[in-house]
Design a protein around this motif. Structure first.
Motif, PDB file in Angstrom:
ATOM      1  N   ILE A  55      -6.300 -56.794   2.653  1.00 48.88           N
ATOM      2  CA  ILE A  55      -5.797 -55.613   3.351  1.00 48.88           C
ATOM      3  C   ILE A  55      -4.397 -55.282   2.822  1.00 48.88           C
ATOM      4  N   ALA A 119     -15.342 -52.389   6.910  1.00 51.37           N
ATOM      5  CA  ALA A 119     -14.083 -51.806   6.458  1.00 51.37           C
ATOM      6  C   ALA A 119     -14.084 -50.294   6.623  1.00 51.37           C
ATOM      7  N   VAL A 125      -8.474 -48.309   8.586  1.00 51.68           N
ATOM      8  CA  VAL A 125      -8.806 -47.814   7.248  1.00 51.68           C
ATOM      9  C   VAL A 125      -9.056 -46.314   7.288  1.00 51.68           C
ATOM     10  N   ALA A 132      -8.713 -51.550   2.190  1.00 48.89           N
ATOM     11  CA  ALA A 132      -9.401 -52.843   2.205  1.00 48.89           C
ATOM     12  C   ALA A 132     -10.250 -52.983   0.961  1.00 48.89           C
TER      13      ALA A 132
END
Length: 261
Positions: A55, A119, A125, A132
């Motif tokens: 991340i 993700a 995100v 990610a």
């Protein structure tokens, strides 16, 4: 584990093949002996596959990024709690003072497609707060062994966070891809024994090496030492670092109690 697979792992470590390794275990055989009864080659053969989520700060990260990320995670904790309960999410290392890197998530039994979906559906995100990416590593066993029961308890309190140091390695100025040279073989042997010894000492709680041999980033360890400097020195004083084969950096991280043995 096949001889080919053992050789591949040793190549992944970044220093070539060992001289005359002992006969490997049959494919599919896991080495579960206590770490204090392993030898350096058995230590390498005991590594298992983990998927990791890396991340990093996204385009919309700002000065309050850490606070926003914490708030989003608290609002959307259930999918991650379920992943811990079913044993697929086995650890999270959050960088205390994020630079580019914000955190590293560790998964087992999790296909790439499932991780990509997690993700993509993450509010952090989607908002552009973080990005990610997925990578694969060979890592030491036992990560997350104490997390599942804690997450399953409905009345559980927020897990206690413990401070560790994540030391990462990259290719150094004297890096060589010539796995058959005597120098590379000797460097491999020396480095594996060194890593085994510090793992045995309890200072290196987790070790992982990336399966993609083409990338510059080679691996990392999670250390429990008195200071960040002490953790970094454990790798900078290693045979491979002293020969200029690898370089190392360090990040202070917080990890939930029960993640590391």
């Amino acid at each position: 584990m096949t001889h080919y697979l053992l050789t591949t792992i040793l190549l992944i470590l970044g220093w070539g093949n060992p001289d005359a390794p002992p006969p490997p275990k049959p494919a599919g055989t896991a080495i579960t002996a206590p770490k204090d009864s392993l030898n350096p080659t058995a230590f390498v053969m005991s590594l298992q596959v983990y998927k990791i989520g890396i991340i990093r700060k996204g385009a919309n990260w700002a000065a309050d990024g850490a606070a926003k990320l914490k708030a989003l995670n608290q609002k959307n904790v259930e999918p991650w709690r379920q992943a811990i309960i079913d044993g697929s999410l086995v650890g999270v290392a959050n960088v205390v003072d994020p630079g580019e890197l914000v955190s590293v998530l560790f998964f087992k039994k999790q296909p790439d497609e499932s991780m990509k979906a997690m993700a993509a559906n993450s509010p952090a995100v989607k908002s552009g707060l973080v990005t990610a990416e997925i990578a694969e590593v060979w890592g030491t066993q036992g990560l997350g062994s104490g997390l599942s029961d804690k997450a399953a308890a409905k009345d559980t309190m927020t897990p206690k966070k413990e401070t560790y140091y994540l030391v990462y390695t990259t290719r150094g100025k004297n890096w060589s891809a010539d796995s058959e040279s005597p120098e590379t073989r000797q460097a491999t042997n020396d480095q594996i024994k060194y890593l085994y010894d510090i793992h045995l000492s309890g200072q290196m709680k987790y070790f992982a090496t990336f399966t993609d041999v083409a990338q510059k980033l080679r691996g990392f360890g999670i250390f429990k030492t008195a200071t960040e400097k002490e953790a970094l020195e454990l790798i900078t004083k290693s045979p491979a670092a002293q020969k200029g084969w690898i370089e190392a950096g360090v990040k202070t991280v917080e990890i939930s109690e029960g993640t590391l043995k």
